[in-house]
Structures are given as structure tokens and as C-alpha cells.
Scaffold this motif. Sequence first.
Motif, PDB file in Angstrom:
ATOM      1  N   THR A   8       0.853  -1.182   0.000  1.00  0.00           N
ATOM      2  CA  THR A   8       0.000   0.000   0.000  1.00  0.00           C
ATOM      3  C   THR A   8       0.885   1.227   0.000  1.00  0.00           C
ATOM      4  N   SER A   9       0.511   2.164  -0.800  1.00  0.00           N
ATOM      5  CA  SER A   9       1.298   3.390  -0.864  1.00  0.00           C
ATOM      6  C   SER A   9       1.075   4.222   0.399  1.00  0.00           C
ATOM      7  N   ASP A  15      -2.310   6.052   0.283  1.00  0.00           N
ATOM      8  CA  ASP A  15      -3.447   5.184   0.588  1.00  0.00           C
ATOM      9  C   ASP A  15      -3.466   4.826   2.067  1.00  0.00           C
ATOM     10  N   LYS A  63      -4.848   7.711   4.035  1.00  0.00           N
ATOM     11  CA  LYS A  63      -6.297   7.811   3.875  1.00  0.00           C
ATOM     12  C   LYS A  63      -7.016   6.773   4.742  1.00  0.00           C
ATOM     13  N   GLU A  64      -6.483   5.548   4.747  1.00  0.00           N
ATOM     14  CA  GLU A  64      -7.104   4.504   5.556  1.00  0.00           C
ATOM     15  C   GLU A  64      -7.036   4.841   7.043  1.00  0.00           C
TER      16      GLU A  64
END
Length: 279
Positions: free
Chosen positions: A66-67, A70, A73-74
Motif C-alpha cells: 500500500t502506498s 493510501d 487515507k485509511e
Amino acid sequence: MKSLTKYCFITLFFSFHCFVYGQFNTLIPIQPKKTENLPIVEKTDGTKDLKQKSDKKFWKAIFNTTSKVDLKKELDSLKTMIKETSEKNDKKLRMQKIRDSLILQLQSQVIINEQKRTTSITRNEYENETGEFKFSKIAMPVSRPISLTSPYGMRQHPIVGTARIHNGIDLKAHYENVCAVMDGMVIATGWDPNGGGNYIKVKHYNRFETSYLHLSEIYYRTGDPVKAGFIIAKSGNSGNSTGAHLHFAVRENGKYINPIRFLNDLIEADHWLVASYQN
């Protein structure tokens, strides 16, 4: 000699000619030059792009990478969800506490009201200054304000000292007039061998039976009709008693009930009857 020299000269001439012109006619293969770090020319049909993207998806699925964007955001989404859930739980907990508090208050009030109802008599609003009832179909067992000295239910017997069921209530009444609480008929008078002393019993409407014990005087006989408020006896200290008082008991359809509750029900019914009569 001359011919030999001539042949040698010709031979040398041809050999020199072959040597000089033979170098330019010889085919030498050209070796390809090695290339380092040259850019790869991609095909114009886009097949290499699809392959690279497919490889990225494959490895991403394998390693679940996962970048950072991302991941941030999570995390933000998770924080927001935790905050909303916490606020909802706090609100729910506050509402539950309020409901529990209201329920406890209501239960406490019901218990207090029930205790008052079973241990005290409601004042009849239609009594006059002398305690007599106007247009009333009921009366209290004594003309003085009700004063309860021993309630209905389990108690320690004042003489025997053991726990026993007290099937009535004891009212303060020092050789005072005792009244019939409703219209009815006297069904029994006499002496109670179980310690009640002199007593009188009145039947009301084939449903209720009131008993008056520890009397000093009795004014009616069995079979006599009485009206609410009629003086039927005088309180006293007869039988097993520690002092002058009135023991008042009530049966409904043959079963003992709490006399305080019975008298309060009478008062409420009398209020309704008087209000209906005035209307």
C-alpha cells in the motif's frame, strides 16, 4: 640468363600487384558494437505497458503493498470511524443512564406511594369540621384522625413474642366510639377465645366483612342492620391486649386483605360518588 631474370621480374610484379590490390577486395565481417544502458524501444501496440501493469497488480496482490497516500487515507478513515463510534456509544450510554435514573425515580415513587397507601389514610375532602361526612356512604372506624399503631402483615406479637401474621391493623382509640364503615348487617358478636376479646362483625354487600375487636361495649346484636357511620361499639382493652385500642380487620370474599388499602379504596369511591351526586 636474361629470360630467367625476366621471369623473376614478372613473378615479383604479379606478386606485388596481388598483395596491394588484394587487401581492398577481401571481405571482412563487421562485428556489432556492444551497447550499454541504451533505452529500450517499446512497441507501439502497448503490449509492454499492459504487461508491466499486470506485473504490478500481480506483485501488489502477492505482497499486499500500500502506498503512503493510501495508508494515510485509511488511517484517517479509521480515526473518523472510531471517533463517530465513540460519540455514538457515549450518547447511548448517557441516554441509558438517564432512562435508568428515570426508571429508578419512578420505581421509588411507586414504592413510596404504595407505602403511603398501605400505612396511612387519605383524608376525605367531604368531611366537615366535626368529622361527620356529607352525603357520604362510608365512614372511618373511629371518629378521630386515623393513627396506626401496628400495621397489617408479619409482626412480632407484643405478648407472645413470636413472629405471627397480624390479620388486621391496630388503631389508636382509647375507649372511643367505633363506627360501621359501610351499610351492612351484623353477622356475629361475642367473645373471641383466641385473644381478640369482645368483637362485632358486619357483612357488607355479600362481599366484604369488617371485624372490630378488643371492645369494651357492643351496641348491636346479630341480625341488626347498620348504616355507614352508625356507632356500633366502644373500643377497649379486652382480650390479649397491652392497652386500649381498636383492632380492625377486613375480609374480601372470605380472605383477609390490608385494611388500610381497603379504607383508601372506600375514600376514592366515595369521592367519585359524591362528585357524581353533585353533578
